[in-house]
Motif scaffolding. Sequence first.
Motif, PDB file in Angstrom:
ATOM      1  N   GLU A  38       0.819  -1.215   0.000  1.00 24.54           N
ATOM      2  CA  GLU A  38       0.000   0.000   0.000  1.00 24.54           C
ATOM      3  C   GLU A  38       0.854   1.266   0.000  1.00 24.54           C
ATOM      4  O   GLU A  38       0.435   2.307  -0.515  1.00 24.54           O
ATOM      5  N   ALA A  39       2.048   1.179   0.577  1.00 25.43           N
ATOM      6  CA  ALA A  39       2.893   2.361   0.714  1.00 25.43           C
ATOM      7  C   ALA A  39       3.529   2.793  -0.604  1.00 25.43           C
ATOM      8  O   ALA A  39       3.926   3.951  -0.748  1.00 25.43           O
ATOM      9  N   VAL A  40       3.616   1.878  -1.558  1.00 28.05           N
ATOM     10  CA  VAL A  40       4.348   2.196  -2.790  1.00 28.05           C
ATOM     11  C   VAL A  40       3.487   2.174  -4.044  1.00 28.05           C
ATOM     12  O   VAL A  40       3.882   2.721  -5.075  1.00 28.05           O
ATOM     13  N   VAL A  41       2.315   1.563  -3.992  1.00 20.81           N
ATOM     14  CA  VAL A  41       1.583   1.299  -5.231  1.00 20.81           C
ATOM     15  C   VAL A  41       1.137   2.577  -5.933  1.00 20.81           C
ATOM     16  O   VAL A  41       1.147   2.649  -7.173  1.00 20.81           O
ATOM     17  N   ASP A  42       0.753   3.615  -5.198  1.00 24.42           N
ATOM     18  CA  ASP A  42       0.303   4.848  -5.853  1.00 24.42           C
ATOM     19  C   ASP A  42       1.422   5.474  -6.679  1.00 24.42           C
ATOM     20  O   ASP A  42       1.198   5.940  -7.805  1.00 24.42           O
ATOM     21  N   ALA A  43       2.639   5.497  -6.124  1.00 24.33           N
ATOM     22  CA  ALA A  43       3.772   6.072  -6.852  1.00 24.33           C
ATOM     23  C   ALA A  43       4.094   5.250  -8.092  1.00 24.33           C
ATOM     24  O   ALA A  43       4.463   5.800  -9.139  1.00 24.33           O
ATOM     25  N   LEU A  44       3.940   3.942  -8.008  1.00 19.16           N
ATOM     26  CA  LEU A  44       4.229   3.083  -9.157  1.00 19.16           C
ATOM     27  C   LEU A  44       3.187   3.276 -10.257  1.00 19.16           C
ATOM     28  O   LEU A  44       3.520   3.299 -11.449  1.00 19.16           O
ATOM     29  N   ILE A  45       1.930   3.403  -9.870  1.00 10.87           N
ATOM     30  CA  ILE A  45       0.873   3.652 -10.860  1.00 10.87           C
ATOM     31  C   ILE A  45       1.093   4.997 -11.541  1.00 10.87           C
ATOM     32  O   ILE A  45       1.012   5.115 -12.769  1.00 10.87           O
ATOM     33  N   GLU A  46       1.385   6.022 -10.748  1.00 11.80           N
ATOM     34  CA  GLU A  46       1.595   7.358 -11.303  1.00 11.80           C
ATOM     35  C   GLU A  46       2.792   7.375 -12.250  1.00 11.80           C
ATOM     36  O   GLU A  46       2.730   7.949 -13.345  1.00 11.80           O
ATOM     37  N   ALA A  47       3.892   6.729 -11.852  1.00 16.67           N
ATOM     38  CA  ALA A  47       5.086   6.712 -12.701  1.00 16.67           C
ATOM     39  C   ALA A  47       4.827   5.963 -13.998  1.00 16.67           C
ATOM     40  O   ALA A  47       5.294   6.367 -15.068  1.00 16.67           O
ATOM     41  N   SER A  48       4.078   4.877 -13.930  1.00 17.64           N
ATOM     42  CA  SER A  48       3.798   4.092 -15.134  1.00 17.64           C
ATOM     43  C   SER A  48       2.895   4.838 -16.101  1.00 17.64           C
ATOM     44  O   SER A  48       3.110   4.818 -17.313  1.00 17.64           O
ATOM     45  N   THR A  49       1.878   5.508 -15.571  1.00 16.06           N
ATOM     46  CA  THR A  49       0.938   6.196 -16.454  1.00 16.06           C
ATOM     47  C   THR A  49       1.522   7.487 -17.024  1.00 16.06           C
ATOM     48  O   THR A  49       1.109   7.939 -18.097  1.00 16.06           O
ATOM     49  N   SER A  50       2.491   8.087 -16.331  1.00 17.80           N
ATOM     50  CA  SER A  50       3.064   9.352 -16.803  1.00 17.80           C
ATOM     51  C   SER A  50       4.296   9.165 -17.674  1.00 17.80           C
ATOM     52  O   SER A  50       4.808  10.130 -18.239  1.00 17.80           O
ATOM     53  N   THR A  51       4.774   7.929 -17.794  1.00 16.64           N
ATOM     54  CA  THR A  51       5.949   7.650 -18.618  1.00 16.64           C
ATOM     55  C   THR A  51       5.508   7.225 -20.010  1.00 16.64           C
ATOM     56  O   THR A  51       4.715   6.292 -20.142  1.00 16.64           O
ATOM     57  N   PRO A  52       5.986   7.885 -21.060  1.00 18.65           N
ATOM     58  CA  PRO A  52       5.609   7.469 -22.421  1.00 18.65           C
ATOM     59  C   PRO A  52       5.914   5.994 -22.659  1.00 18.65           C
ATOM     60  O   PRO A  52       7.033   5.535 -22.435  1.00 18.65           O
TER      61      PRO A  52
END
Length: 226
Positions: A204-218
């Motif tokens: 739970e502590a890391v998943v939001d950052a991973l989702i954001e990084a994946s969706t914002s990376t071309p």
Amino acid sequence: MREILGRRRRLRFRRKARTARLDAAVTFAVEWGWPVLPGAGLRATTRTAAGPACSCPDPDCVVPGAHPYDPGLLAATTDERMIRWWWTRRPDAPVVLATGGRAPCAVSLPAVAGARALAALDATGMRLGPVVATPTRWSILVAPYGLERLGELLYAKDSVPSSLRFHGEGGYLLLPPSVAGTGQVRWERAPLAGSARPWLPDVEAVVDALIEASTSTPGGGSRLAY
């Protein structure tokens, strides 16, 4: 003379690499309690159009060298004698972690997105555990989680990019210093030296950052890059 010296250096390097895999497997299993087993590995003399060929029977293997084959995943163990027996006979075999249960789980994403995610987590002061990297993907090790818990977590999100992979119970992950078809497996964030068992954050502590990084990376939001 130079040719002989060069050959000797290569032989010493190969012996050191083989010993390193056995030593790593013993550390993971015996000192940290992580169940491991040897992976399929690569064929030394065979290549395909996509690169090195996997030693498994599938000529179109999409993860060459980076998966269990013989023995199967259920054979993963923390027994030192079994581990030494395996790697004595197959010293070049990659080290595969059987994720879930009492062992670590992981969340992996494309390498570029992974670098962004770590930078974002570092900026918040988030404490992270070990991070495994290959040339194409980074994997953040997290504390064990169950499928029900993961399902509830992801259900609450607006969307989850398909490039994210969740390595939970029944899954696996290649650990350093293995080599797979995509290249060398290494620590992007190594466990603390001498640690009895590496600390791991909750998913739970890391998943939001991973989702954001994946969706914002071309190309990082939907491309399933191995």
